[in-house]
Write a protein that holds these residues in place. Structure first.
Motif, PDB file in Angstrom:
ATOM      1  N   LEU A  32      63.289  56.575  53.631  1.00 16.44           N
ATOM      2  CA  LEU A  32      62.519  57.823  53.655  1.00 16.44           C
ATOM      3  C   LEU A  32      62.742  58.581  54.955  1.00 16.44           C
ATOM      4  N   LEU A  33      62.820  57.850  56.065  1.00 13.00           N
ATOM      5  CA  LEU A  33      63.102  58.495  57.339  1.00 13.00           C
ATOM      6  C   LEU A  33      64.475  59.169  57.324  1.00 13.00           C
ATOM      7  N   TYR A  34      65.446  58.485  56.732  1.00 14.43           N
ATOM      8  CA  TYR A  34      66.791  59.042  56.653  1.00 14.43           C
ATOM      9  C   TYR A  34      66.822  60.301  55.779  1.00 14.43           C
ATOM     10  N   ALA A  35      66.087  60.261  54.651  1.00 15.59           N
ATOM     11  CA  ALA A  35      66.043  61.425  53.764  1.00 15.59           C
ATOM     12  C   ALA A  35      65.401  62.610  54.464  1.00 15.59           C
ATOM     13  N   ALA A  36      64.326  62.361  55.215  1.00 16.63           N
ATOM     14  CA  ALA A  36      63.650  63.446  55.939  1.00 16.63           C
ATOM     15  C   ALA A  36      64.549  64.013  57.036  1.00 16.63           C
ATOM     16  N   LYS A  37      65.262  63.136  57.702  1.00 13.23           N
ATOM     17  CA  LYS A  37      66.142  63.588  58.788  1.00 13.23           C
ATOM     18  C   LYS A  37      67.257  64.470  58.251  1.00 13.23           C
ATOM     19  N   ARG A  38      67.806  64.117  57.113  1.00 18.38           N
ATOM     20  CA  ARG A  38      68.883  64.919  56.512  1.00 18.38           C
ATOM     21  C   ARG A  38      68.421  66.335  56.185  1.00 18.38           C
ATOM     22  N   GLN A  39      67.125  66.477  55.866  1.00 20.43           N
ATOM     23  CA  GLN A  39      66.611  67.790  55.493  1.00 20.43           C
ATOM     24  C   GLN A  39      65.898  68.486  56.653  1.00 20.43           C
ATOM     25  N   GLY A  40      65.977  67.890  57.818  1.00 26.20           N
ATOM     26  CA  GLY A  40      65.327  68.480  58.975  1.00 26.20           C
ATOM     27  C   GLY A  40      63.818  68.416  58.925  1.00 26.20           C
ATOM     28  N   PHE A  41      63.298  67.431  58.200  1.00 29.84           N
ATOM     29  CA  PHE A  41      61.846  67.321  58.029  1.00 29.84           C
ATOM     30  C   PHE A  41      61.290  66.102  58.765  1.00 29.84           C
ATOM     31  N   ASP A  42      62.136  65.368  59.479  1.00 27.24           N
ATOM     32  CA  ASP A  42      61.683  64.130  60.104  1.00 27.24           C
ATOM     33  C   ASP A  42      60.603  64.359  61.143  1.00 27.24           C
ATOM     34  N   GLY A  43      60.586  65.536  61.767  1.00 35.53           N
ATOM     35  CA  GLY A  43      59.535  65.818  62.739  1.00 35.53           C
ATOM     36  C   GLY A  43      58.190  66.075  62.116  1.00 35.53           C
ATOM     37  N   GLN A  44      58.154  66.290  60.788  1.00 34.61           N
ATOM     38  CA  GLN A  44      56.887  66.567  60.097  1.00 34.61           C
ATOM     39  C   GLN A  44      56.477  65.430  59.154  1.00 34.61           C
ATOM     40  N   LEU A  45      57.162  64.316  59.254  1.00 35.04           N
ATOM     41  CA  LEU A  45      56.844  63.149  58.431  1.00 35.04           C
ATOM     42  C   LEU A  45      56.148  62.093  59.285  1.00 35.04           C
ATOM     43  N   ARG A  46      55.021  61.565  58.780  1.00 33.84           N
ATOM     44  CA  ARG A  46      54.278  60.515  59.486  1.00 33.84           C
ATOM     45  C   ARG A  46      54.077  59.333  58.539  1.00 33.84           C
ATOM     46  N   MET A  47      54.503  58.144  58.982  1.00 33.68           N
ATOM     47  CA  MET A  47      54.333  56.920  58.193  1.00 33.68           C
ATOM     48  C   MET A  47      53.707  55.843  59.075  1.00 33.68           C
ATOM     49  N   PRO A  48      52.386  55.853  59.234  1.00 33.44           N
ATOM     50  CA  PRO A  48      51.727  54.916  60.153  1.00 33.44           C
ATOM     51  C   PRO A  48      51.573  53.506  59.598  1.00 33.44           C
ATOM     52  N   GLY A  49      52.022  53.258  58.361  1.00 30.82           N
ATOM     53  CA  GLY A  49      51.860  51.931  57.772  1.00 30.82           C
ATOM     54  C   GLY A  49      50.548  51.817  57.027  1.00 30.82           C
ATOM     55  N   TYR A  50      50.145  50.581  56.750  1.00 35.30           N
ATOM     56  CA  TYR A  50      48.907  50.334  56.016  1.00 35.30           C
ATOM     57  C   TYR A  50      47.708  50.772  56.859  1.00 35.30           C
ATOM     58  N   GLN A  51      46.789  51.519  56.231  1.00 32.80           N
ATOM     59  CA  GLN A  51      45.588  52.008  56.906  1.00 32.80           C
ATOM     60  C   GLN A  51      44.349  51.458  56.197  1.00 32.80           C
ATOM     61  N   GLU A  52      43.542  50.716  56.930  1.00 31.71           N
ATOM     62  CA  GLU A  52      42.380  50.082  56.313  1.00 31.71           C
ATOM     63  C   GLU A  52      41.269  51.086  56.028  1.00 31.71           C
ATOM     64  N   ASP A  53      41.039  52.031  56.935  1.00 34.10           N
ATOM     65  CA  ASP A  53      39.965  53.009  56.756  1.00 34.10           C
ATOM     66  C   ASP A  53      40.532  54.279  56.126  1.00 34.10           C
ATOM     67  N   LEU A  54      40.769  54.220  54.826  1.00 33.59           N
ATOM     68  CA  LEU A  54      41.343  55.371  54.143  1.00 33.59           C
ATOM     69  C   LEU A  54      40.327  56.490  53.935  1.00 33.59           C
ATOM     70  N   ALA A  55      39.055  56.162  53.895  1.00 32.62           N
ATOM     71  CA  ALA A  55      38.040  57.202  53.694  1.00 32.62           C
ATOM     72  C   ALA A  55      38.144  58.269  54.787  1.00 32.62           C
ATOM     73  N   TRP A  56      38.399  57.833  56.006  1.00 33.31           N
ATOM     74  CA  TRP A  56      38.549  58.751  57.140  1.00 33.31           C
ATOM     75  C   TRP A  56      39.782  59.630  56.956  1.00 33.31           C
ATOM     76  N   VAL A  57      40.845  59.044  56.417  1.00 30.01           N
ATOM     77  CA  VAL A  57      42.075  59.805  56.188  1.00 30.01           C
ATOM     78  C   VAL A  57      41.855  60.845  55.099  1.00 30.01           C
ATOM     79  N   TYR A  58      41.218  60.441  53.988  1.00 31.61           N
ATOM     80  CA  TYR A  58      40.956  61.388  52.910  1.00 31.61           C
ATOM     81  C   TYR A  58      40.122  62.580  53.404  1.00 31.61           C
ATOM     82  N   ARG A  59      39.151  62.311  54.241  1.00 30.69           N
ATOM     83  CA  ARG A  59      38.241  63.363  54.718  1.00 30.69           C
ATOM     84  C   ARG A  59      38.973  64.447  55.508  1.00 30.69           C
TER      85      ARG A  59
END
Length: 704
Positions: free
Chosen positions: A265-292
């Motif tokens: 996914l990082l490679y695909a984003a980089k090819r399209q110049g979108f890697d600076g706007q992609l965030r993949m922090p991994g598994y997040q336990e407190d998803l309610a905060w993210v949804y909000r």
């Protein structure tokens, strides 16, 4: 029937391929089972394949320990990459079921459920299977239909309850699969009250700022959110393509999850110049905060059952853009499908969001553009989604699951009857004759069967007749018998469940020290009960006694069948060495085994399974060398047996022979029902008649 003795806590096993499935889908089920008095065991892989991180797995283990749940290692693969891994997982499950006498097994995930059901079949354990989305579905690859559909078609025959989590799978299962029972539940449930409470509290002044700082996103940027494992099936690549096609620097894409596709996914984003706007922090336990704090939820999966992440996003009040697939389609059924016309036709309001076709990925970019440009539309979609999710609330799912579990809670209503083994009331009859009846209102054979008990020389008996869901006037006919003799008791099953189920209903009310089995189309010799009681009282080494039988059709007696006098374990190889309705058995032996099996595979071979289980438990039987029963055998008896019933008998034989320790060297006998089933029914009957008519005594004084 119950597998545990009184005083031992009931056990149930929850099995899944990975621990994260226990965490995400089964914690409420565990609480329900514990409230019902069960000791809950879990079997899963805590080490590999989980969609959450190690920290969450450690927390899950602690929660399960605190709840008193027994955890077992089960190295079950998630994919069919290695037959060796599957074989090892199957053996692990076999050992678990042998070691712990569980009442029933609740399994999840396609590969794990297949292996668990095969192991449960051998162990004689009833099975519930929750299908979180069949691998065969509308638009699925051909290989999925060729591999998974035939497997499920066969395994469904050995599934006591199949639970589906979306209506598309439910309708398919009702039409094409033959599980004993098929249920629908609305997903695995979402705590809508929790999300509503968070929304009512509103965002704190610094919460939005803290969120953007945590994920390194500019304060005024829009956040597209996806939650799910980083793999091919979750299809995050299509969102990267769509977001980059917007050509907006203020749009960021946040993916919460872990998996093997991170670098791709990082490679695909980089090819399209979108890697600076992609965030993949991994598994997040407190998803309610993210949804909000997200602006739009995007769910682009290729295959889902009933997606939990989408349900949570909707409950959190997010507008959603989803792929038009099963599960997502059910949750977002009010969403627009035609991206270009829906916005214009509905005056700027699309209920819930948008569905886009995986075949037209440009629709995704169009949907995102519409929502990003209209804040009011986003708010209306979010409000609609929250209202929609009330139907999928955790409490509603729990109520449905409780009803399903209560049907399998065998140790409540039934165990009370089987725990009466310590003694019998002195006023109780010595013999309980049990007889299932189905659709025999106008059949004279029923009158003959009942009258043969009424005219016994031994009169200390009760006769329990169970109408097994007859559709004619059988119940009224039985009530006439009961009105004429107070020793006759009538039971009624609301629907037809088979002879084994009806006999168990009789056994639950039987008060006698001995149980005499009887079919409604047979008749007993006047001295049958007297002679069999005398034998059992003078031969305590035997748990039950049968006899030779007269063979008859509706025209009269045409032969007799002599049974092996002292059958041993190997006597079961050819056929059942006892004529089932000729048997009288000590009630304590029936209670010790918990009655007849109610597994679906045993429905047409419940007698074979029952007697093999008796022998495996150390009980022995004897056949009196006298004809004390008239047994109905006519051509129609052979025609009624469908080939799938013969397949089920093979499974019963395999399971029984293993219990008896006679499978080695005799495996060919397992397939005997299939070979016999290839012969014409009429030929079988004529061959049988020639075989047993030769021993017929034409001067017999049996009166029908």
């Amino acid at each position: 029937m119950s597998r545990n003795c009184a005083g031992i806590k009931k056990r149930v096993l929850l099995a899944a391929s990975v621990a994260s499935m226990i965490d995400q889908f089964n914690m409420s089920n565990i609480r329900l089972l514990q409230d019902m008095g069960y000791e809950v065991h879990t079997a899963c892989n805590f080490e590999k394949g989980n969609t959450c991180d190690e920290k969450r797995i450690r927390k899950l283990k602690k929660m399960l320990r605190d709840m008193g749940v027994k955890m077992h290692r089960w190295d079950c693969p998630r994919e069919l990459h290695s037959l060796k891994e599957c074989r090892n997982a199957y053996r692990q499950m076999q050992k678990l079921l042998e070691r712990y006498a569980v009442e029933w097994l609740h399994c999840h995930s396609p590969i794990g459920a297949a292996l668990a059901r095969l192991a449960a079949l051998q162990a004689g354990v009833p099975v519930i299977y929750t299908a979180h989305g069949f691998h065969f579905y509308r638009g699925a690859p051909l290989k999925n239909w060729l591999l998974y559909y035939p497997a499920e078609k066969v395994l469904a025959h050995w599934t006591d309850a199949l639970i589906t989590v979306n209506r598309e799978d439910y309708c398919f299962a009702r039409r094409h699969l033959r599980a004993e029972k098929i249920f629908y539940i609305p997903g695995v449930g979402t705590d809508t009250a929790h999300f509503k409470k968070l929304q009512d509290e509103g965002l704190r002044n610094d919460e939005k700022r803290l969120f953007h700082e945590t994920y390194q996103i500019p304060q005024n940027a829009f956040v597209l959110l996806s939650v799910g494992e980083l793999n091919k099936g979750k299809n995050h690549r299509i969102v990267i393509d769509a977001a980059s096609a917007l050509h907006r620097k203020d749009v960021y894409y946040l993916i919460c999850g872990q998996g093997a596709w991170r670098e791709k996914l990082l490679y695909a984003a980089k090819r399209q110049g979108f890697d600076g706007q992609l965030r993949m922090p991994g598994y997040q336990e407190d998803l309610a905060w993210v949804y909000r704090n997200a602006d739009i939820f995007v769910f682009p999966s290729i295959r889902e059952g009933m997606p939990v992440a989408l349900m949570e996003a909707m409950a959190a009040g997010l507008p959603c853009v989803v792929s038009d697939i099963r599960g997502s389609r059910e949750l977002m059924r009010d969403a627009a499908e035609n991206i270009r016309t829906a916005h214009r036709r509905q005056g700027g309001f699309v209920q819930g969001g948008f569905r886009f076709s995986l075949r037209c990925p440009q629709q995704l970019a169009q949907a995102l553009r519409i929502l990003l440009e209209d804040e009011g539309l986003r708010q209306k979609c979010g409000t609609h989604n929250q209202e929609m999710m009330k139907r999928y609330d955790q409490a509603a799912v729990d109520r449905r699951m409780k009803k399903i579990y209560e049907e399998f809670d065998i140790c409540t209503a039934e165990q009370n009857a089987y725990d009466r083994c310590s003694g019998y009331d002195k006023d109780s009859p010595k013999i309980s004759v049990i007889m299932p009846v189905y659709n025999m209102a106008d059949d004279p054979l029923l009158d003959q069967a009942v009258n043969s008990i009424l005219h016994q020389t031994f009169q200390d008996w009760e006769l329990i007749l169970c109408d097994d869901g007859s559709t004619d006037d059988t119940l009224h006919h039985l009530c006439r018998f009961a009105a004429a003799d107070q020793r006759i008791h009538i039971l009624k099953n609301p629907v037809n469940r088979g002879a084994g189920y009806a006999r168990n209903a009789c056994l639950r009310t039987a008060a006698g020290m001995y149980i005499a089995l009887m079919d409604a189309d047979d008749f007993s010799d006047p001295k049958r009960l007297e002679k069999q009681v005398d034998f059992l009282e003078s031969h305590p080494e035997y748990a039950f006694v049968g006899c030779n039988v007269w063979l008859r059709d509706r025209q009269g007696v045409w032969g007799k069948r002599r049974m092996e006098e002292r059958p041993d374990s190997e006597s079961f190889l050819g056929t059942l060495p006892f004529v089932h309705p000729s048997v009288m058995i000590r009630a304590e032996a029936v209670h010790a085994l918990g009655g007849y099996s109610q597994m679906r595979i045993a429905r047409r071979a419940e007698d074979y399974e029952f007697f093999m289980r008796l022998y495996a438990a150390g009980y022995r039987g004897y056949n009196m060398q006298q004809e004390l029963l008239g047994y109905l055998e006519e051509p129609d008896s052979y025609r009624r047996r469908k080939y799938k019933s013969r397949i089920a008998e093979c499974a019963v034989r395999l399971q029984g022979f293993r219990r008896l320790g006679i499978l080695k060297g005799h495996s060919r006998y397992v397939l005997k029902p299939l070979a016999v089933g290839l012969l014409p029914a009429r030929l079988l009957y004529l061959q049988h008649k020639r075989r047993f008519a030769a021993g017929n005594d034409r001067n017999c004084d049996i009166k029908l």
